[in-house]
Design an enzyme around this catalytic site. Structure first.
Site, PDB file in Angstrom:
ATOM      1  N   HIS A  86      -3.486  -3.183  21.150  1.00  0.00           N
ATOM      2  CA  HIS A  86      -3.211  -2.590  22.474  1.00  0.00           C
ATOM      3  C   HIS A  86      -2.448  -1.269  22.545  1.00  0.00           C
ATOM      4  O   HIS A  86      -3.042  -0.043  23.009  1.00  0.00           O
ATOM      5  CB  HIS A  86      -2.778  -3.581  23.637  1.00  0.00           C
ATOM      6  CG  HIS A  86      -2.657  -2.743  24.964  1.00  0.00           C
ATOM      7  ND1 HIS A  86      -1.483  -2.052  25.414  1.00  0.00           N
ATOM      8  CD2 HIS A  86      -3.881  -2.693  26.151  1.00  0.00           C
ATOM      9  CE1 HIS A  86      -2.006  -1.646  26.675  1.00  0.00           C
ATOM     10  NE2 HIS A  86      -3.073  -2.126  26.751  1.00  0.00           N
ATOM     11  N   CYS A 123     -18.021   0.261  18.797  1.00  0.00           N
ATOM     12  CA  CYS A 123     -17.049   0.953  19.659  1.00  0.00           C
ATOM     13  C   CYS A 123     -15.635   0.361  19.027  1.00  0.00           C
ATOM     14  O   CYS A 123     -14.599   0.794  19.477  1.00  0.00           O
ATOM     15  CB  CYS A 123     -17.243   0.578  21.281  1.00  0.00           C
ATOM     16  SG  CYS A 123     -16.900  -1.256  21.452  1.00  0.00           S
TER      17      CYS A 123
END
Length: 791
Positions: free
Chosen positions: A412, A730
């Protein structure tokens, strides 16, 4: 017998000068016992001579030398494997009988001296160069608490020897220039303090260098949880001159580590009536401060100490003391550092990690160990934490740079920092030292996130005088590519900034950013309190910003893909979210959208998309369904969307995230309900290989380039193209691995979506690969595929 030749020495036979004989920790315990009037639990220490005797008698030196030959400590997988083999080699050898007998006899004598048969002891390991002001090995080896019995003590001493070759110890020695076979280890066998409270203290403020006060940290139970950062301890500040308590910060504590009556330790819950209590009495705080003053006066330098309060008699004990290793290097005559930033030209490395988002900055560190302190983070500070989560985004946007203990290039913190354009270093723990335990809160550092290095202080770059030159501006050229290069984006406020990049649109817009940055509240909670329009309006506004900035280029927004643990962090989320043992594989993505418990919230997302397309007139908006486990789910979700006015058509496309093996295997059936796919290579790789990329134990297995992953991707492209469907990707792999980008283009992928910082690079890389393919077709002399990519 001369000390240098002894295998074992009692604490009162040791002095601080005996570091080469019995290590810093053991010699310091001897110094305190013999020469300083402070209470120290008694014991003995095995010596460096005993360690070398064991290694010589068993032939371990030759075995270890062979094992570590050619070791690259920056290769974490190799470091982990080699160190495990070295430790196992040590444990496989039997300790010479005469050394075993000596340790067992000393343990028996210790019991006689303190009046206890088979006493409980702590066995603490320490390298012979440890705790010197210029070579801090502190904490690199292991400690065993609350053990008893001669055989057990002998076994623990051998385990201490093995811990001389932990990953972190080997990495540290290598970086500090110490020969692994020159360093020896001492094991201190010390009477166990039955700590009701324990902690650490310093005679200098380790963040600022201010030496007017003594800083004490304490928590319930044994001190290991304070040292490891498992709990947030109380903080007490004591004036060094008067021993008056200047400040007390009492922190709540819900767990503690305690000794078990029959040996070993266990974690227990702190009773409710004690969780918010002060851990030390004011009198105990002052007693500790007095001990700290005596120890500092004796050693003549700043000190770092560990202490415990015995539950049997409430007596305060000093468990160990060592010179503080940062400020002790500095000349005290220069005084404590002033508040203003000091500029240096020295390059002293504090920690290293993975360079997740490039850039070079300098500034003040703010260490945050608990998410509840996020609001304390200020604009322009450098965020140092264990790992970030979606609800950290507001603080991350204020950061000048980010450094984390854990994570890889696709965690993240990495993804968000690249999108925000913030320098970021992750995974420092995997490179030797955890940032949160090595970088002190409030100090100034220089971040080289291009190379993954954190330096102490603010480094001033020497600037040579440059003659005046005429500046010639040249426009950067990006050749057109048949493979479309899209961009990943989360924060709508960055859309204008990145709109000028040579991308073909947004291949992945993460809706979660809007929730954590603007909405903050759980959608079901907003429905419950009668404010569903807040979801629709704020989602629509965030999406509008991106679509408007990118128009007429397409924008593909992924519907919400929070895990239950992340949804719970939104206001009101506790009421609606389950506690799942594995949120990664739990109630997320498509499985939520048709669930009666969540369907009304999903309809609000659909209404927001419709508002952007119809009210705002931004027809360049398309959507993507994440984590769709089977074809039936896909059918259900697309029907709900159609009922909400979102039917597939010429100017409205519905894509599916291909991130579960079932998406690949059943692509021919998924084709009926979607216009194309976007490969989520992060989750797909984890689920194909059964490997959690954020788990340091198995993260070395995670690799998007694995043949199984590539076969899956090629199969998806072939099956999708048969039905006229498009395929994109992606994940980060195309921009990180040029060979992976080449594989995708050769496989016929339609587009690739990458983070903003790699758009230009990927655009040029794709053009080069496409030109190479054309040249190979023209000459007929291109490289052949050496692996069978069909399944």
């Amino acid at each position: 017998m001369e000390k240098e030749k002894a295998f074992l020495l009692w604490f009162d036979q040791l002095e601080r000068k005996d570091v080469a004989i019995a290590s810093g920790k053991s010699s310091s315990l001897g110094e305190l016992t013999s020469h300083v009037d402070v209470p120290v639990p008694y014991g003995f220490a095995t010596t460096a001579c005993a360690y070398r005797y064991f290694f010589e008698k068993t032939g371990l030196y030759e075995k270890i030398k062979a094992l570590i030959a050619g070791l690259d400590v920056d290769n974490s997988a190799q470091l982990r494997e080699v160190c495990a083999k070295v430790r196992q080699a040590i444990m496989d050898e039997e300790m010479p009988q005469d050394l075993q007998d000596l340790i067992a006899q000393a343990y028996k004598e210790l019991g006689e001296k303190v009046g206890q048969a088979d006493p409980f002891v702590a066995v603490r390991s320490s390298a012979t160069a440890e705790d010197l002001p210029d070579a801090s090995f502190a904490g690199q080896q292991d400690t065993y608490l609350n053990v008893k019995g001669a055989e057990t003590i002998v076994a623990k001493v051998k385990e201490c020897y093995a811990s001389c070759f932990t990953d972190r110890a080997v990495y540290y020695r290598e970086k500090q220039g110490f020969d692994h076979l020159d360093v020896a280890l001492s094991a201190a066998v010390q009477m166990m303090v039955f700590s009701k409270a324990a902690g650490v203290m310093f005679t200098v403020n380790v963040a600022t260098g201010d030496d007017k006060n003594i800083l004490i940290e304490g928590a319930w139970g044994l001190g290991e949880y304070v040292v490891q950062g498992t709990v947030t301890p109380d903080n007490y500040t004591v004036n060094k001159a008067t021993c008056e308590i200047v400040e007390k910060n009492v922190n709540a504590q819900d767990i503690k580590l305690i000794r078990k009556a029959d040996g070993d330790c266990e974690e227990v819950v702190v009773p409710l009536d004690e969780q918010n209590e002060q851990k030390l009495t004011d009198e105990q705080i002052k007693q500790l401060a007095e001990c700290a003053k005596k120890i500092e006066a004796h050693y003549g330098c700043y000190m770092d100490m560990e202490w415990g309060v015995d539950e049997r008699d409430n007596k305060v004990y000093i468990l160990q003391a060592r010179p503080e290793t940062v400020w002790s290097r500095r000349n005290k005559e220069n005084g404590a550092p002033k508040e203003e930033k000091k500029v240096t030209t020295d390059r002293k490395v504090i920690v290293k990690g993975l360079p997740a988002s490039p850039g070079n900055v300098a500034g003040r560190v703010h260490v945050i160990l608990d998410p509840s302190h996020i609001d304390e983070f200020k604009e322009g500070e450098i965020l140092v934490t264990e790992m970030t989560a979606p609800d950290w985004v507001p603080a991350m946007k204020k950061a000048k740079a980010i450094v984390t203990d854990s994570g890889g290039m696709t965690c993240h913190a990495s993804i968000v920092s690249r999108e925000l354009g913030i320098p970021c270093i992750v995974g420092t723990k995997s490179r030797g030292e955890a940032a949160t335990t090595t970088i002190s809160d409030g100090i100034d550092v220089t971040i080289d996130a291009t190379h993954g290095v954190v330096y102490e202080g603010i480094i001033e770059e020497p600037k040579a005088e440059q003659p005046a030159q005429q500046v010639v501006a040249a426009a950067e050229y990006f050749p057109p590519t048949g493979t479309k290069i899209y961009m990943n984006l989360g924060d709508p406020e960055l859309a204008e900034k990145y709109a000028t990049l040579p991308c073909d649109g947004i291949g992945l817009m993460r809706e979660e950013f809007i929730w954590t940055t603007y909405i903050h509240e759980h959608p079901l909670y907003l429905i419950k309190i009668g404010q569903p329009e807040k979801v629709v309006d704020q989602l629509a506004e965030g999406i509008r910003q991106v679509c408007q900035a990118m128009a007429p280029r397409p924008v593909t927004m992924r519907f919400s893909d929070f895990k239950s643990s992340e949804y719970r962090d939104l206001k009101g989320g506790d009421e609606f979210e389950p506690n799942e043992p594995s949120a990664l594989l739990g109630w997320r993505g498509a499985s939520r959208y048709y669930d009666p418990k969540y369907i009304e919230a999903f309809k609000l997302e659909c209404m927001a998309v419709r508002k952007v397309r119809e009210e705002f007139g931004l027809k360049n908006l398309n959507v993507m369904i994440p984590f769709c486990r089977n074809v039936e789910e896909c059918e259900k979700v697309t029907k709900i969307m159609a009922d909400c006015g979102l039917s597939r058509g010429k100017d409205f496309k519905v894509w599916l995230m291909a991130e579960i093996p079932s998406n690949i295997i059943l692509a021919d059936q998924f084709n009926k309900f979607v216009d194309g796919y976007s490969i989520g290579s992060n989750d797909l790789t984890m689920l194909v290989l059964g490997c959690d990329r954020d788990n340091d134990t198995v993260s070395h297995i995670y690799d998007e380039r694995n043949l199984a992953v590539r076969r899956a991707i090629r199969h998806l492209i072939e099956v999708a193209h048969k039905d006229g469907k498009t395929v994109s990707i992606c994940g980060q792999a195309p921009s990180v691995y040029p060979e992976f980008c080449e594989f995708l283009i050769k496989s016929g992928i339609d587009s690739m979506s990458v983070n903003p910082d790699t758009v230009k690079f990927t655009k040029k890389l794709a053009a080069q690969i496409e030109q190479r393919i054309m040249m190979d077709a023209l000459t007929g002399k291109g490289r052949q595929e050496v692996e069978d990519l069909n399944w």
